[in-house]
Scaffold this motif. Structure first.
Motif: not given
Length: 257
Positions: A139-147
């Motif tokens: 239930k939390e927002l996670w950031l991925i893929d900053h390439g």
């Protein structure tokens, strides 16, 4: 230790892999199309986001043996693995996470502003409605893929020129309509991102990634130390003129709302 499965969602062909700590990771390969630069961007942007209090999966260095993925039948992936022997990057796998859908999950103004600000600083072109690069996990927002961040190192021209430019691609940012607190976030985050903290984050980049290929943003004869300093100077300069990208984001938001 074990190649589990390719993740074919992205053009860089990351893979799900099991490491010697018995955890699963999303493995990003230095032998992929964008080379080590994508790993550099992933590391710098990801750890900057973490410092600013945003949720990013644990980032680790991953050492690939020559035998890794030998059983993979796909020739394209075999070539990718052979080109990636040595030091790569991986993110802790968030098992059970679902892709963020802006039509389903409402993000509050402060968090939206924080993420938009980060992506403007890092010139991250890859957080659009078509490809949000965010997950909902517990239930939390996670950031991925900053390439795709720090794209100045793929283009011509000097880093100084790119550092002072507005981030025009912010108009396509999936969270821009909710980002109504950019000025407050700008003041808060500029206080956190001191030069010493930026140097510490950039200092995590291994020398061998900085030697992999010439940078379009600097002379080919630059040493790893010089290239590392280029990233530090790019970010510190961009922070010093943050009103440029904040104003551009606010202007783009007005045209949406």
């Amino acid at each position: 230790m074990r190649y589990v499965t390719p993740l074919r969602e992205g053009g860089s062909l990351p893979a799900l892999a099991e490491a010697d700590d018995d955890f699963l990771y999303v493995l990003k390969f230095r032998g992929a199309g964008q080379g080590a630069k994508a790993l550099i961007a992933e590391l710098i942007a990801g750890e900057t986001a973490r410092l600013l209090g945003l949720r990013v999966p644990e980032i680790v260095f991953a050492q690939l043996d020559e035998a890794f993925g030998r059983t993979e039948p796909d020739e394209e992936i075999q070539d990718l693995l052979k080109a990636s022997t040595g030091l790569n990057l991986a993110l802790h796998y968030l098992s059970g996470a679902i892709t963020f859908d802006p039509l389903v999950t409402q993000v509050d103004a402060r968090l939206a502003s924080q993420i938009v600000w980060l992506d403007c600083l890092m010139t991250n072109v890859d957080r659009t409605a078509r490809n949000t690069n965010m997950l909902i996990w517990h239930k939390e927002l996670w950031l991925i893929d900053h390439g795709a961040a720090l794209y100045f190192h793929h283009t011509g021209g000097s880093w100084e020129e790119h550092a002072r430019r507005p981030f025009v691609q912010v108009k396509d940012h999936v969270l821009l309509p909710q980002a109504s607190e950019l000025e407050a976030v700008d003041a808060e985050f500029r206080a956190v991102l001191t030069p010493s903290r930026i140097e510490a984050i950039v200092g995590l980049v291994p020398d061998e990634w900085l030697m992999d290929e010439p940078s379009s943003a600097g002379p080919s004869e630059m040493s790893p130390a010089d290239r590392r300093q280029m990233y530090v100077q790019f970010l510190t300069t961009r922070l010093s003129v943050s009103e440029v990208f904040v104003n551009a984001a606010q202007h783009a938001r007005k045209s949406l709302v």
